[in-house]
Design a protein around this motif. Structure first.
Motif, PDB file in Angstrom:
ATOM      1  N   MET A   1       0.840  -1.336   0.062  1.00 56.44           N
ATOM      2  CA  MET A   1       0.071  -0.026   0.163  1.00 56.44           C
ATOM      3  C   MET A   1       0.882   1.341  -0.016  1.00 56.44           C
ATOM      4  O   MET A   1       1.845   1.426   0.978  1.00 56.44           O
ATOM      5  N   PRO A   2       0.629   2.290  -0.733  1.00 58.45           N
ATOM      6  CA  PRO A   2       1.328   3.435  -1.046  1.00 58.45           C
ATOM      7  C   PRO A   2       1.454   4.237   0.171  1.00 58.45           C
ATOM      8  O   PRO A   2       0.193   4.420   0.811  1.00 58.45           O
ATOM      9  N   ASN A   3       2.390   4.998   0.503  1.00 58.33           N
ATOM     10  CA  ASN A   3       2.308   5.857   1.554  1.00 58.33           C
ATOM     11  C   ASN A   3       2.336   7.411   1.258  1.00 58.33           C
ATOM     12  O   ASN A   3       1.687   8.089   1.908  1.00 58.33           O
ATOM     13  N   ILE A   4       2.872   7.570  -0.032  1.00 58.59           N
ATOM     14  CA  ILE A   4       3.141   8.963  -0.685  1.00 58.59           C
ATOM     15  C   ILE A   4       1.829   9.248  -1.056  1.00 58.59           C
ATOM     16  O   ILE A   4       1.209   8.505  -1.953  1.00 58.59           O
ATOM     17  N   LYS A   5       1.492  10.646  -0.742  1.00 57.83           N
ATOM     18  CA  LYS A   5      -0.003  11.056  -1.411  1.00 57.83           C
ATOM     19  C   LYS A   5      -0.062  11.129  -2.820  1.00 57.83           C
ATOM     20  O   LYS A   5      -1.169  10.544  -3.170  1.00 57.83           O
ATOM     21  N   SER A   6       1.055  11.325  -3.687  1.00 55.36           N
ATOM     22  CA  SER A   6       0.845  11.203  -5.255  1.00 55.36           C
ATOM     23  C   SER A   6       0.577   9.845  -5.596  1.00 55.36           C
ATOM     24  O   SER A   6       0.014   9.398  -6.492  1.00 55.36           O
ATOM     25  N   ALA A   7       1.170   8.887  -4.891  1.00 58.10           N
ATOM     26  CA  ALA A   7       1.161   7.372  -5.225  1.00 58.10           C
ATOM     27  C   ALA A   7      -0.203   6.693  -4.761  1.00 58.10           C
ATOM     28  O   ALA A   7      -0.613   6.070  -5.733  1.00 58.10           O
ATOM     29  N   ILE A   8      -0.660   7.247  -3.978  1.00 56.74           N
ATOM     30  CA  ILE A   8      -2.083   6.969  -3.433  1.00 56.74           C
ATOM     31  C   ILE A   8      -2.971   7.465  -4.500  1.00 56.74           C
ATOM     32  O   ILE A   8      -3.875   6.680  -4.882  1.00 56.74           O
ATOM     33  N   LYS A   9      -2.892   8.628  -4.722  1.00 55.59           N
ATOM     34  CA  LYS A   9      -3.780   9.038  -6.157  1.00 55.59           C
ATOM     35  C   LYS A   9      -3.447   8.205  -7.404  1.00 55.59           C
ATOM     36  O   LYS A   9      -4.525   8.007  -8.214  1.00 55.59           O
ATOM     37  N   ARG A  10      -2.346   8.027  -7.813  1.00 54.94           N
ATOM     38  CA  ARG A  10      -2.109   7.047  -9.026  1.00 54.94           C
ATOM     39  C   ARG A  10      -2.786   5.835  -8.831  1.00 54.94           C
ATOM     40  O   ARG A  10      -3.433   5.192  -9.777  1.00 54.94           O
ATOM     41  N   VAL A  11      -2.747   5.244  -7.734  1.00 50.64           N
ATOM     42  CA  VAL A  11      -3.808   4.120  -7.353  1.00 50.64           C
ATOM     43  C   VAL A  11      -5.124   4.201  -7.884  1.00 50.64           C
ATOM     44  O   VAL A  11      -5.743   3.421  -8.642  1.00 50.64           O
TER      45      VAL A  11
END
Length: 87
Positions: A1-11
């Motif tokens: 699970m991504p922790n970085i905000k931009s990575a969360i959005k990309r998912v």
């Protein structure tokens, strides 16, 4: 699970795009199947079904759901089938 905000959005974005692409592919396959059935049954509405299928194939190619050469090949195959059936 991504922790970085931009990575969360990309998912999230990837999930949404995957869903839309699946819907487009499903509609495309249904349209192609209906066109093939209409051609096989010598249905007078086969040309209308072909027009609709070509429209969806072009849209899929424009949205990068299908490669442009794949789209061209599928359109060609359908048109060839219609021309062969009408003879």
């Amino acid at each position: 699970m991504p922790n970085i905000k931009s990575a969360i959005k990309r998912v999230k974005v990837a999930k949404a795009k995957t869903l839309k692409n699946a819907i487009r592919k499903s509609a495309l396959k249904t349209s192609i199947r209906k066109t093939k059935e209409a051609i096989a049954n010598n249905d007078p509405s086969a040309s209308e079904a072909l027009k609709h299928a070509i429209k969806l194939i072009d849209k899929a190619a424009a949205k990068n759901v299908l490669h442009k050469n794949t789209a061209a090949r599928r359109k060609s195959k359908l048109m060839k089938a219609l021309n062969a059936a009408s003879k």
